[in-house]
Design a protein around this motif. Structure first.
Motif, mmCIF file in Angstrom:
data_model
loop_
_atom_site.group_PDB
_atom_site.id
_atom_site.type_symbol
_atom_site.label_atom_id
_atom_site.label_comp_id
_atom_site.label_asym_id
_atom_site.label_seq_id
_atom_site.Cartn_x
_atom_site.Cartn_y
_atom_site.Cartn_z
ATOM 1 N N ILE A 144 1.337 -1.712 5.507
ATOM 2 C CA ILE A 144 0.110 -1.411 4.359
ATOM 3 C C ILE A 144 0.874 -2.593 3.037
ATOM 4 C CG2 ILE A 144 0.651 0.640 1.910
ATOM 5 C CD1 ILE A 144 1.392 2.638 4.590
ATOM 6 N N VAL A 145 -0.075 -3.334 2.809
ATOM 7 C CA VAL A 145 -0.753 -3.940 1.541
ATOM 8 C C VAL A 145 -1.083 -3.469 0.647
ATOM 9 C CG1 VAL A 145 -1.742 -6.514 1.489
ATOM 10 C CG2 VAL A 145 -0.391 -5.238 3.766
ATOM 11 N N CYS A 146 -1.017 -4.468 -0.715
ATOM 12 C CA CYS A 146 -1.151 -4.048 -2.201
ATOM 13 C C CYS A 146 -0.605 -5.122 -3.053
ATOM 14 C CB CYS A 146 0.172 -3.037 -2.764
ATOM 15 S SG CYS A 146 0.317 -0.826 -1.681
ATOM 16 N N GLN A 147 -1.491 -5.015 -4.278
ATOM 17 C CA GLN A 147 -1.533 -5.899 -5.082
ATOM 18 C C GLN A 147 -1.709 -5.549 -6.301
ATOM 19 O OE1 GLN A 147 -4.676 -5.535 -3.044
ATOM 20 N NE2 GLN A 147 -3.945 -5.730 -1.531
ATOM 21 N N LEU A 148 -1.923 -6.045 -7.705
ATOM 22 C CA LEU A 148 -1.805 -5.832 -8.855
ATOM 23 C C LEU A 148 -3.065 -5.367 -8.839
ATOM 24 C CD1 LEU A 148 1.922 -7.158 -9.894
ATOM 25 C CD2 LEU A 148 1.512 -5.019 -8.484
ATOM 26 N N GLU A 149 -4.292 -5.913 -8.668
ATOM 27 C CA GLU A 149 -5.961 -5.432 -8.993
ATOM 28 C C GLU A 149 -6.427 -3.741 -9.126
ATOM 29 O OE1 GLU A 149 -8.171 -10.057 -8.267
ATOM 30 O OE2 GLU A 149 -8.142 -8.146 -6.816
ATOM 31 N N THR A 150 -5.283 -3.289 -8.766
ATOM 32 C CA THR A 150 -5.511 -1.559 -9.215
ATOM 33 C C THR A 150 -4.492 -0.736 -10.076
ATOM 34 O OG1 THR A 150 -4.512 -0.888 -7.014
ATOM 35 C CG2 THR A 150 -7.075 -1.123 -7.004
ATOM 36 N N PRO A 151 -4.835 0.472 -10.851
ATOM 37 C CA PRO A 151 -3.566 0.395 -11.076
ATOM 38 C C PRO A 151 -2.570 0.709 -11.044
ATOM 39 C CG PRO A 151 -6.015 1.984 -11.613
ATOM 40 C CD PRO A 151 -5.996 1.173 -10.850
ATOM 41 N N PRO A 152 -1.686 0.586 -11.870
ATOM 42 C CA PRO A 152 0.058 0.384 -11.449
ATOM 43 C C PRO A 152 0.314 1.602 -10.796
ATOM 44 C CG PRO A 152 -0.145 -0.963 -13.765
ATOM 45 C CD PRO A 152 -2.161 0.337 -13.179
ATOM 46 N N ASP A 153 -0.298 2.860 -10.955
ATOM 47 C CA ASP A 153 0.516 4.310 -10.929
ATOM 48 C C ASP A 153 0.044 4.229 -9.387
ATOM 49 O OD1 ASP A 153 -1.905 4.977 -11.642
ATOM 50 O OD2 ASP A 153 -2.206 6.306 -12.800
ATOM 51 N N ALA A 154 -1.289 3.507 -9.511
ATOM 52 C CA ALA A 154 -1.949 4.048 -7.640
ATOM 53 C C ALA A 154 -0.947 3.243 -6.887
ATOM 54 C CB ALA A 154 -3.114 3.249 -7.855
ATOM 55 N N VAL A 155 -0.786 1.862 -7.488
ATOM 56 C CA VAL A 155 0.240 0.454 -6.391
ATOM 57 C C VAL A 155 1.101 1.749 -6.085
ATOM 58 C CG1 VAL A 155 1.343 -1.231 -6.221
ATOM 59 C CG2 VAL A 155 -0.905 -1.472 -7.524
ATOM 60 N N ARG A 156 1.965 2.040 -7.036
ATOM 61 C CA ARG A 156 3.151 2.606 -6.898
ATOM 62 C C ARG A 156 3.809 3.601 -5.868
ATOM 63 N NH1 ARG A 156 7.111 6.108 -6.565
ATOM 64 N NH2 ARG A 156 9.023 5.543 -7.510
ATOM 65 N N ALA A 157 2.422 5.221 -6.182
ATOM 66 C CA ALA A 157 2.017 5.751 -4.781
ATOM 67 C C ALA A 157 1.801 5.610 -3.290
ATOM 68 C CB ALA A 157 0.739 6.965 -5.692
ATOM 69 N N THR A 158 1.137 4.182 -3.392
ATOM 70 C CA THR A 158 1.370 3.509 -1.783
ATOM 71 C C THR A 158 2.082 3.497 -1.747
ATOM 72 O OG1 THR A 158 -1.764 2.921 -2.774
ATOM 73 C CG2 THR A 158 -0.434 2.133 -0.794
ATOM 74 N N LEU A 159 3.323 2.411 -2.131
ATOM 75 C CA LEU A 159 4.296 1.526 -1.774
ATOM 76 C C LEU A 159 5.023 3.363 -1.148
ATOM 77 C CD1 LEU A 159 4.706 -0.989 -4.506
ATOM 78 C CD2 LEU A 159 3.586 -0.902 -2.159
ATOM 79 N N ALA A 160 5.438 4.406 -2.405
ATOM 80 C CA ALA A 160 5.825 5.309 -2.493
ATOM 81 C C ALA A 160 5.399 6.248 -1.022
ATOM 82 C CB ALA A 160 6.046 6.198 -3.421
ATOM 83 N N ALA A 161 4.137 6.145 -1.036
ATOM 84 C CA ALA A 161 4.241 6.597 0.380
ATOM 85 C C ALA A 161 4.417 6.421 1.863
ATOM 86 C CB ALA A 161 2.583 6.818 0.360
ATOM 87 N N GLY A 162 4.231 5.019 1.336
ATOM 88 C CA GLY A 162 5.189 4.605 2.676
ATOM 89 C C GLY A 162 5.839 3.853 3.816
ATOM 90 N N ARG A 163 7.056 4.133 2.026
ATOM 91 C CA ARG A 163 8.316 4.071 2.186
ATOM 92 C C ARG A 163 8.356 5.113 2.872
ATOM 93 N NH1 ARG A 163 10.166 0.878 3.195
ATOM 94 N NH2 ARG A 163 11.142 -0.824 1.195
ATOM 95 N N ARG A 164 8.237 6.355 2.321
ATOM 96 C CA ARG A 164 8.228 7.681 2.831
ATOM 97 C C ARG A 164 7.988 7.914 4.063
ATOM 98 N NH1 ARG A 164 5.241 10.258 -0.806
ATOM 99 N NH2 ARG A 164 3.655 10.483 0.720
ATOM 100 N N LEU A 165 6.560 7.348 4.285
ATOM 101 C CA LEU A 165 6.256 8.013 5.672
ATOM 102 C C LEU A 165 7.475 6.683 6.745
ATOM 103 C CD1 LEU A 165 2.904 8.302 4.933
ATOM 104 C CD2 LEU A 165 4.391 9.596 5.585
#
Length: 311
Positions: A144-165
């Motif tokens: 899963i790949v993220c950057q910082l051009e979308t809202p921070p809370d969405a980025v964190r949610a993506t990273l957290a989901a990736g870690r949980r999964l």
């Protein structure tokens, strides 16, 4: 119409991030504050760090899905069609009911350096609820790949989901942020900043690979499992889990436009990880792809196909 080279794809990459229409002007040099310069070329091409990285990962060997949002305008239709032409899964690519598609205003000088201004537009519509809605897509990913051009809370949610999964997570902290929340770092398997972003996050000015070593060490102390600092023509400095760090020189090429170099590196690196390659091999592959990209103009148009790297 010229057909795209066929790429045998292995592994799955989900890119959660931005899509922009890039408005690119070429000029002899970057303008000073208050100055008007005469440029000598203009192009309008698909871009956005998320879109670029998705295209790079697809062309360089991965099955790719894009999670993001475009506007209900011609730019949005063009960006969606461009991703679909690369066989990228766009089921999680939403359309904003109110915001226009994001744009990036880019100036490229004759020395191949650039300056960029981004207007988020529909990228701001990506929320934690968006990420939750598409958790099954993340569950099917290898990387899963993220950057910082979308809202921070969405980025964190993506990273957290990736870690949980239990997925491999990559964060490209761009555009440069003065800081990241402390609880983000443990969610990141591979933090991949360029020298400016690494300096901003670590507080350590970077001019040499040894500076990058110190900055990478500071960032790993914050909790990122691995830190890879891209250094342009100086290559990359990789500080990997359990290691002391290594500087890998960049392939020697004549650069024309560096606009998508970092995105190409990340896309190639992610694609190789998803295919099951060793981390060191994935880094070298990403470097080779980025080196080819900077010999061409534009963002997505400059990104090579896997057959060009392995031939």
């Amino acid at each position: 119409m010229t057909s795209l080279p066929t790429t045998e794809r292995h592994g799955r990459v989900v890119v959660a991030g931005s899509l922009n229409m890039d408005l690119v002007a070429r000029a002899p040099r970057l303008p000073k504050p208050g100055e008007t310069l005469a440029g000598h070329a203009f192009a309008q091409v698909p871009g956005g760090k998320g879109g670029n990285q998705a295209v790079a990962a697809a062309r360089l060997g991965a099955n790719v899905a894009m999670l993001g949002c475009v506007g209900g305008d011609p730019n949005g239709a063009t960006l969606r069609a461009g991703l679909e032409a690369e066989s990228i899964d766009c089921a999680a690519l939403g359309t904003s009911a109110s915001a226009p598609t994001g744009v990036a205003l880019i100036i490229v000088d004759d020395g191949s350096q650039n300056a960029i201004v981004i207007i988020a537009g529909s990228n701001a519509d990506v929320t934690p609820a968006t990420i939750e809605q598409h958790e099954s897509l993340l569950a099917a990913a290898d990387v899963i790949v993220c950057q910082l051009e979308t809202p921070p809370d969405a980025v964190r949610a993506t990273l957290a989901a990736g870690r949980r999964l239990g997925k491999t997570t990559i964060l490209n902290p761009a555009p440069a942020a003065s800081t990241l929340p402390a609880d983000w770092f443990p969610l990141v398997d591979y933090l991949i900043p360029n020298e400016l972003e690494a300096a901003t996050l670590s507080g350590i000015d970077i001019a040499t690979p040894d500076d990058a070593r110190r900055a990478a060490a500071a960032l790993r102390q914050k909790g990122a499992r691995n830190v890879i600092v891209t250094l342009g023509s100086q290559g990359v400095f990789a500080l990997l889990e359990g290691g002391d760090g290594e500087h890998l020189s960049a392939p020697k090429v004549k650069a024309i436009d560096t606009t998508a170099a970092g995105d190409t590196f990340i896309g190639g690196f992610a694609a190789e990880l998803a295919r099951g390659s060793a981390v060191a091999s994935a880094i070298v592959f990403g470097q080779r792809a980025a080196a080819l990209a900077v010999t061409r103009e534009g963002a997505q148009p400059s990104i090579p196909h896997r057959s060009e790297i392995t031939s």
